[in-house]
Design a protein around this motif. Structure first.
Motif, PDB file in Angstrom:
ATOM      1  N   ALA A   1       0.837  -1.203   0.000  1.00 45.81           N
ATOM      2  CA  ALA A   1       0.000   0.000   0.000  1.00 45.81           C
ATOM      3  C   ALA A   1       0.875   1.257   0.000  1.00 45.81           C
ATOM      4  O   ALA A   1       0.597   2.226  -0.712  1.00 45.81           O
ATOM      5  CB  ALA A   1      -0.918   0.000   1.222  1.00 45.81           C
ATOM      6  N   GLY A   2       1.953   1.229   0.793  1.00 42.27           N
ATOM      7  CA  GLY A   2       2.849   2.371   0.870  1.00 42.27           C
ATOM      8  C   GLY A   2       3.580   2.628  -0.435  1.00 42.27           C
ATOM      9  O   GLY A   2       3.721   3.784  -0.862  1.00 42.27           O
ATOM     10  N   PHE A   3       4.050   1.563  -1.066  1.00 44.58           N
ATOM     11  CA  PHE A   3       4.764   1.717  -2.340  1.00 44.58           C
ATOM     12  C   PHE A   3       3.839   2.322  -3.394  1.00 44.58           C
ATOM     13  O   PHE A   3       4.238   3.240  -4.129  1.00 44.58           O
ATOM     14  CB  PHE A   3       5.293   0.365  -2.816  1.00 44.58           C
ATOM     15  CG  PHE A   3       6.184   0.463  -4.023  1.00 44.58           C
ATOM     16  CD1 PHE A   3       7.520   0.830  -3.887  1.00 44.58           C
ATOM     17  CD2 PHE A   3       5.693   0.208  -5.301  1.00 44.58           C
ATOM     18  CE1 PHE A   3       8.351   0.939  -5.004  1.00 44.58           C
ATOM     19  CE2 PHE A   3       6.508   0.310  -6.418  1.00 44.58           C
ATOM     20  CZ  PHE A   3       7.844   0.674  -6.258  1.00 44.58           C
ATOM     21  N   ALA A   4       2.606   1.822  -3.476  1.00 43.53           N
ATOM     22  CA  ALA A   4       1.642   2.362  -4.436  1.00 43.53           C
ATOM     23  C   ALA A   4       1.356   3.834  -4.137  1.00 43.53           C
ATOM     24  O   ALA A   4       1.294   4.674  -5.054  1.00 43.53           O
ATOM     25  CB  ALA A   4       0.348   1.552  -4.391  1.00 43.53           C
ATOM     26  N   ASN A   5       1.232   4.147  -2.853  1.00 42.56           N
ATOM     27  CA  ASN A   5       0.911   5.508  -2.461  1.00 42.56           C
ATOM     28  C   ASN A   5       2.067   6.475  -2.689  1.00 42.56           C
ATOM     29  O   ASN A   5       1.857   7.669  -2.910  1.00 42.56           O
ATOM     30  CB  ASN A   5       0.516   5.530  -0.977  1.00 42.56           C
ATOM     31  CG  ASN A   5       0.225   6.921  -0.480  1.00 42.56           C
ATOM     32  OD1 ASN A   5      -0.673   7.592  -0.961  1.00 42.56           O
ATOM     33  ND2 ASN A   5       1.000   7.376   0.481  1.00 42.56           N
ATOM     34  N   GLY A   6       3.298   5.975  -2.654  1.00 45.22           N
ATOM     35  CA  GLY A   6       4.470   6.838  -2.788  1.00 45.22           C
ATOM     36  C   GLY A   6       4.479   7.659  -4.065  1.00 45.22           C
ATOM     37  O   GLY A   6       4.913   8.817  -4.072  1.00 45.22           O
ATOM     38  N   PHE A   7       3.983   7.086  -5.156  1.00 53.79           N
ATOM     39  CA  PHE A   7       3.967   7.794  -6.439  1.00 53.79           C
ATOM     40  C   PHE A   7       2.967   8.958  -6.431  1.00 53.79           C
ATOM     41  O   PHE A   7       3.115   9.912  -7.188  1.00 53.79           O
ATOM     42  CB  PHE A   7       3.617   6.824  -7.571  1.00 53.79           C
ATOM     43  CG  PHE A   7       4.703   5.816  -7.833  1.00 53.79           C
ATOM     44  CD1 PHE A   7       5.799   6.139  -8.615  1.00 53.79           C
ATOM     45  CD2 PHE A   7       4.640   4.549  -7.260  1.00 53.79           C
ATOM     46  CE1 PHE A   7       6.808   5.223  -8.838  1.00 53.79           C
ATOM     47  CE2 PHE A   7       5.647   3.615  -7.481  1.00 53.79           C
ATOM     48  CZ  PHE A   7       6.740   3.956  -8.271  1.00 53.79           C
ATOM     49  N   LEU A   8       1.967   8.864  -5.579  1.00 55.48           N
ATOM     50  CA  LEU A   8       1.000   9.952  -5.423  1.00 55.48           C
ATOM     51  C   LEU A   8       1.470  10.933  -4.357  1.00 55.48           C
ATOM     52  O   LEU A   8       1.369  12.153  -4.535  1.00 55.48           O
ATOM     53  CB  LEU A   8      -0.363   9.372  -5.034  1.00 55.48           C
ATOM     54  CG  LEU A   8      -1.533  10.341  -4.835  1.00 55.48           C
ATOM     55  CD1 LEU A   8      -1.823  11.096  -6.138  1.00 55.48           C
ATOM     56  CD2 LEU A   8      -2.768   9.592  -4.364  1.00 55.48           C
ATOM     57  N   ALA A   9       2.028  10.400  -3.259  1.00 60.73           N
ATOM     58  CA  ALA A   9       2.437  11.245  -2.133  1.00 60.73           C
ATOM     59  C   ALA A   9       3.600  12.161  -2.489  1.00 60.73           C
ATOM     60  O   ALA A   9       3.665  13.307  -2.017  1.00 60.73           O
ATOM     61  CB  ALA A   9       2.814  10.369  -0.943  1.00 60.73           C
ATOM     62  N   SER A  10       4.540  11.687  -3.303  1.00 63.76           N
ATOM     63  CA  SER A  10       5.751  12.462  -3.581  1.00 63.76           C
ATOM     64  C   SER A  10       5.465  13.838  -4.181  1.00 63.76           C
ATOM     65  O   SER A  10       5.915  14.855  -3.637  1.00 63.76           O
ATOM     66  CB  SER A  10       6.689  11.660  -4.496  1.00 63.76           C
ATOM     67  OG  SER A  10       7.881  12.374  -4.726  1.00 63.76           O
ATOM     68  N   PRO A  11       4.725  13.945  -5.295  1.00 62.99           N
ATOM     69  CA  PRO A  11       4.461  15.288  -5.842  1.00 62.99           C
ATOM     70  C   PRO A  11       3.565  16.131  -4.944  1.00 62.99           C
ATOM     71  O   PRO A  11       3.740  17.352  -4.852  1.00 62.99           O
ATOM     72  CB  PRO A  11       3.790  15.002  -7.189  1.00 62.99           C
ATOM     73  CG  PRO A  11       3.244  13.618  -7.072  1.00 62.99           C
ATOM     74  CD  PRO A  11       4.175  12.887  -6.170  1.00 62.99           C
ATOM     75  N   ILE A  12       2.606  15.487  -4.268  1.00 62.78           N
ATOM     76  CA  ILE A  12       1.703  16.234  -3.381  1.00 62.78           C
ATOM     77  C   ILE A  12       2.488  16.857  -2.226  1.00 62.78           C
ATOM     78  O   ILE A  12       2.311  18.029  -1.892  1.00 62.78           O
ATOM     79  CB  ILE A  12       0.583  15.310  -2.852  1.00 62.78           C
ATOM     80  CG1 ILE A  12      -0.394  14.988  -3.989  1.00 62.78           C
ATOM     81  CG2 ILE A  12      -0.157  15.957  -1.680  1.00 62.78           C
ATOM     82  CD1 ILE A  12      -1.405  13.921  -3.657  1.00 62.78           C
ATOM     83  N   GLU A  13       3.360  16.075  -1.626  1.00 67.52           N
ATOM     84  CA  GLU A  13       4.157  16.590  -0.509  1.00 67.52           C
ATOM     85  C   GLU A  13       5.155  17.640  -0.975  1.00 67.52           C
ATOM     86  O   GLU A  13       5.440  18.599  -0.254  1.00 67.52           O
ATOM     87  CB  GLU A  13       4.868  15.446   0.199  1.00 67.52           C
ATOM     88  CG  GLU A  13       3.921  14.538   0.956  1.00 67.52           C
ATOM     89  CD  GLU A  13       4.631  13.534   1.850  1.00 67.52           C
ATOM     90  OE1 GLU A  13       5.855  13.699   2.077  1.00 67.52           O
ATOM     91  OE2 GLU A  13       3.973  12.607   2.323  1.00 67.52           O
ATOM     92  N   HIS A  14       5.695  17.460  -2.167  1.00 68.52           N
ATOM     93  CA  HIS A  14       6.631  18.453  -2.705  1.00 68.52           C
ATOM     94  C   HIS A  14       5.953  19.816  -2.823  1.00 68.52           C
ATOM     95  O   HIS A  14       6.488  20.837  -2.371  1.00 68.52           O
ATOM     96  CB  HIS A  14       7.155  17.993  -4.062  1.00 68.52           C
ATOM     97  CG  HIS A  14       8.254  18.855  -4.599  1.00 68.52           C
ATOM     98  ND1 HIS A  14       8.730  18.722  -5.882  1.00 68.52           N
ATOM     99  CD2 HIS A  14       8.971  19.872  -4.042  1.00 68.52           C
ATOM    100  CE1 HIS A  14       9.695  19.604  -6.077  1.00 68.52           C
ATOM    101  NE2 HIS A  14       9.857  20.318  -4.976  1.00 68.52           N
ATOM    102  N   ILE A  15       4.773  19.843  -3.403  1.00 73.08           N
ATOM    103  CA  ILE A  15       4.033  21.105  -3.566  1.00 73.08           C
ATOM    104  C   ILE A  15       3.651  21.671  -2.201  1.00 73.08           C
ATOM    105  O   ILE A  15       3.809  22.875  -1.944  1.00 73.08           O
ATOM    106  CB  ILE A  15       2.776  20.876  -4.435  1.00 73.08           C
ATOM    107  CG1 ILE A  15       3.195  20.522  -5.870  1.00 73.08           C
ATOM    108  CG2 ILE A  15       1.878  22.115  -4.425  1.00 73.08           C
ATOM    109  CD1 ILE A  15       2.086  19.947  -6.714  1.00 73.08           C
TER     110      ILE A  15
END
Length: 300
Positions: free
Chosen positions: A122-136
């Motif tokens: 679940a975390g690995f799948a979420n990482g691709f979404l979390a990375s740009p969101i957290e960056h912004i």
């Protein structure tokens, strides 16, 4: 180690996936509303140059003096939408994997390692979404002064993409994010399920749906502690990359961050901002799990 879960067999269908997504979204919204002020303090501490702040209380004082109470919720729109989506992915993939194992094991209880695997996937799948969101979000959270580089999340995303593209811009910090999410959420969900199983073993007259809301909050809070204790230094590395200059970056990558942080601050450099993170862990993650479980009960 095998954990007995006294609950009805799980079913694999689209309706259940929709419920998981909705439950996760509600949990994510609760997480942001409760945890955003703590997260803003954490990010300021992690990303500020050495000597800018004397600790979490100094961040709070300066933030209140310069930006007022609304400063704690700077960049909230991005996490409110983004974290809602991220937690939705986390919980729905975790629940999907639990159903997968349930079918594979033909109703036999999952082991602690299998619960860890569910969370890690679940975390690995979420990482691709979390990375740009957290960056912004981090770019917006760390804006100070009258002149702003970004006028909201859309403008921020546009300018990052225009200056640095996708891989070195929008997705800066992806590798540490994937590591943090995979290992962290594996620990996170395994801890929560172990606490749920312990509660059911101690009181055999109840099922999962009967566990009191305050206990769900407590289990979620403890799970949040194990998550952050386990992976906090990786989060610092990620934040350093995502707050680095877009035009003249100081860091070449994750390994370079490790070398430079250790050279300048030693081990303590990887734990800057740890106190507000731990203070945030209990209320934010307690609210996340409690709202998810209650929403799932309401949806049936």
């Amino acid at each position: 180690m095998t954990i007995e879960l006294e609950e009805p067999p799980l079913t694999q269908d689209n309706k259940q996936v929709f419920k998981d997504l909705l439950g996760g979204t509600m949990g994510g919204i609760a997480q942001v509303l409760v945890g955003q002020p703590f997260d803003t303090v954490k990010v300021r501490l992690q990303s500020a140059p050495e000597g800018t702040y004397n600790g979490a209380l100094d961040v709070i004082k300066k933030l209140l003096a310069n930006e007022g109470p609304k400063g704690f919720y700077k960049g909230t729109l991005t996490p409110l939408v983004g974290v809602g989506a991220c937690v939705s992915v986390q919980f729905s993939v975790n629940e999907y994997m639990k159903r997968y194992y349930d079918q594979k094991l033909q109703g036999r209880p999952l082991s602690l390692l299998q619960f860890f695997n569910c969370g890690a996937i679940a975390g690995f799948a979420n990482g691709f979404l979390a990375s740009p969101i957290e960056h912004i979000r981090i770019r917006l959270q760390t804006q100070t002064g009258a002149v702003k580089a970004f006028n909201g999340p859309i403008d921020c995303a546009k300018k990052i993409y225009q200056s640095n593209g996708l891989g070195h811009g929008i997705y800066r910090g992806l590798v540490p994010t994937l590591f943090r999410e995979s290992v962290g959420l594996g620990i996170y969900f395994a801890t929560y399920e172990a606490l749920i199983a312990r509660e059911l073993r101690n009181d055999k007259s109840i099922v999962r749906q009967d566990i009191a809301s305050w206990k769900l909050c407590a289990f979620g809070g403890l799970s949040g502690y194990t998550l952050w204790i386990g992976i906090y230094p990786v989060d610092v590395i990620k934040s350093k990359l995502q707050t680095d200059s877009l035009s003249k970056p100081v860091y070449k990558g994750s390994i370079d961050v490790v070398k430079k942080v250790f050279a300048s601050s030693g081990i303590k450099g990887f734990y800057r901002g740890f106190i507000p993170t731990i203070l945030r862990a209990a209320p934010a993650n307690g609210a996340t799990f409690a709202v998810f479980e209650i929403t799932m009960r309401y949806l049936g």
